[in-house]
Design an enzyme around this catalytic site. Structure first.
Site, PDB file in Angstrom:
ATOM      1  CB  SER A  31      -0.843   0.230   1.165  1.00  0.00           C
ATOM      2  OG  SER A  31      -0.030  -0.070   2.640  1.00  0.00           O
ATOM      3  CG  HIS A  75      -3.545  -1.549  -2.129  1.00  0.00           C
ATOM      4  ND1 HIS A  75      -4.278  -0.579  -2.060  1.00  0.00           N
ATOM      5  CD2 HIS A  75      -3.246  -2.342  -0.998  1.00  0.00           C
ATOM      6  CE1 HIS A  75      -4.235  -0.294  -0.723  1.00  0.00           C
ATOM      7  NE2 HIS A  75      -3.616  -1.280  -0.125  1.00  0.00           N
ATOM      8  CD  GLU A 110      -6.203   1.655  -4.553  1.00  0.00           C
ATOM      9  OE1 GLU A 110      -6.302   2.727  -4.735  1.00  0.00           O
ATOM     10  OE2 GLU A 110      -5.128   1.257  -3.860  1.00  0.00           O
ATOM     11  CG  ASN A 154      -3.907   4.279   1.613  1.00  0.00           C
ATOM     12  OD1 ASN A 154      -4.881   3.950   2.217  1.00  0.00           O
ATOM     13  ND2 ASN A 154      -3.187   3.109   1.282  1.00  0.00           N
TER      14      ASN A 154
END
Lengths: 288, 202
Positions: A120, A143, A155, A193
């Protein structure tokens, strides 16, 4: 090269690795769950099997399905693992350890095998430097979100070295199997994120300093007016204020300390005091 | 009997509802001739623009102001202007059809529901651009930067936020619902009042 996905391996039998392995087994893959010590992988496999038993009781799967999943899953050590079409790394977030792992796998696994990292925080392009030039064409970020068996998003992170169309093929494959795949470039924090940072950062700036009543109000407003499922303070307590701060700092540093991502002193103070949230029974709220 | 009017500009998202209200409604320039005692302010502006407007209302003898302070430092304004009886964030579209409402006297009834039928959520203070408008504006701002950077297609950005963190909408589609101008106004006021590059825009 045409996409051939029937067998896969997950390296790292921790929380994320376990969830990813379970999900792939449920899609009918031959899954090897791999760890440095086979006992760790075996324990995780037992936990996955126990999870399937519970899901049968809840009528999410039939007994026949659960038995079939069980036959698809095996625990392996790194030395014993077999060839596969896809390998996903879900080990500790330390680049030098990942680099060595990918280097070893590159020598061991066939050319067609796709390499993926569940990182991540690290750059996929930088991680791919550990493997051969040829392998970099089939090296991506995948991800997943916790828990991988429930959260739909994956992702799919490409780099400039990835062969044309591969990221799209993989994204389409995930879509066909019930995931929501979001393709993106290899940027800090990828999509979620990066974009979610101010959900926490702005909430911290609104309260400024410790104020439980105001923190509750902010959570409540964002749920009642904003429609968010959880407020930022209860979510930080759930994820871990320390984990949240780590991600914030990673993204902030990757963006050259851009003020849009700056951490807040209140969060830093909480972490320094050891108040991480639910796991320490004290965070923005008390769980005693 | 106190003369009570609505003052609005053409940018307010609730304009269509406001002009159906039982109260007479005027633009800011039209209201000068009205000499009201109670004003419902649905103009959109920054903190300094509102400050100028309320000084004007004060000099006209207005006794009570109920104001949309979505894009303002409401906490400062309610201190400077005791005439402000309610402050609300009705300009920022909400997926729950609700809005934040501050009242100087929490027990008082001012008939807000008759002016616009959305669900109020009472708050202790309007803060600076309230809570929801402020947080959603900074989230949307980052999505704008991500689009500028070519991080992902818009559909992927929206998909990621809905399925990765369970947002009710993707941030790009959310901006389309609220309106670019409202987001810009909120970020502008945050930037001007805090002097922080945190609120820089494209």
């Amino acid at each position: 090269m045409a996409l051939q996905l029937k067998s896969m391996a997950v390296i790292g039998a921790g929380t994320m690795g376990k969830g990813i392995a379970q999900w792939f087994a449920q899609q009918g893959f031959q899954v090897q769950l791999v760890d440095t010590k086979i006992e760790i992988a075996q324990t995780s496999c037992h936990q996955i099997i126990a999870s399937w038993k519970k899901l049968v009781e809840k009528k999410k799967f039939t007994e026949e399905q659960a038995l079939m999943f069980e036959t698809m899953l095996s625990a392996k050590s790194l030395e014993e693992m077999n060839d596969c079409d896809l390998v996903i790394e879900a080990i500790v977030e330390k680049k030098e350890i990942k680099d060595q792992l990918f280097k070893d796998l590159d020598e061991k696994l066939p050319d067609h095998c796709i390499f993926a990292s569940n990182t991540s925080s690290l750059s996929i392009a930088e991680l791919s430097q550990a493997v051969s030039v040829k392998r970099r064409a089939r090296f991506l970020g995948l991800h997943f979100f916790n828990p991988a068996t429930i959260m739909k998003l994956v992702e799919v992170v490409g780099t400039s070295d990835v062969e044309d169309g591969l990221a799209m093929q993989i994204a389409s494959w995930f879509q066909k199997h019930g995931k929501e795949a979001a393709q993106c470039k290899d940027g800090p924090g990828f999509i979620v994120n990066r974009l979610a940072r101010s959900f926490y950062g702005e909430a911290l700036r609104i309260v400024g300093d410790e104020n439980t009543e105001q923190e509750r109000e902010v959570d409540s407003i964002l749920k009642q007016v904003g429609g968010f499922q959880m407020g930022p303070f209860e979510l930080m307590d759930l994820i871990g204020i320390d984990i949240n701060l780590d991600v914030t700092n990673i993204v902030w540093n990757a963006f050259h300390k851009n003020p849009r991502f700056a951490p807040h002193p209140l969060q830093e103070k909480m972490v320094k005091d050891g108040r991480f949230g639910k796991k320490t029974k004290k965070g923005f709220f008390s769980y005693e | 009997m106190n003369k009570e009017i609505i003052v609005h500009d053409n940018k307010h998202p609730l304009l269509a509802l406001l002009i159906k209200s039982k109260l007479d409604h005027y633009s800011r320039s039209e209201m000068l001739a009205q000499r009201p005692q109670v004003v419902w302010d649905f103009t959109l502006g920054t903190t300094s623009e509102k400050r100028e407007f309320y000084q004007e209302l004060r000099s006209m003898g207005v006794q009570q102001i109920h104001a949309d302070l979505t894009s303002c430092h409401g906490s400062l304004l309610i201190k400077e202007f005791p005439e402000l009886q309610t402050a609300f964030a009705s300009a920022c579209w909400s997926p729950k059809e609700s809005y934040e409402l501050w009242q100087r006297d929490p027990e008082a009834e001012f008939g807000l529901l008759e002016i616009f039928p959305l669900q109020p959520v009472e708050v202790q203070s309007p803060g600076h651009c309230f809570t929801y408008p402020r947080v959603i504006s900074t989230l949307i701002n980052e999505a704008r930067f991500a689009v500028r950077d070519g991080l992902a297609e818009v559909s992927d950005l929206d998909r990621a936020m809905k399925y990765g963190v369970n947002y009710p909408l993707g941030l790009v589609e959310w901006e389309a619902k609220i309106g670019k101008e409202i987001i810009d106004l909120i970020l502008r006021d945050l930037r001007e009042e805090t002097h922080s590059d945190r609120y820089q825009t494209l």
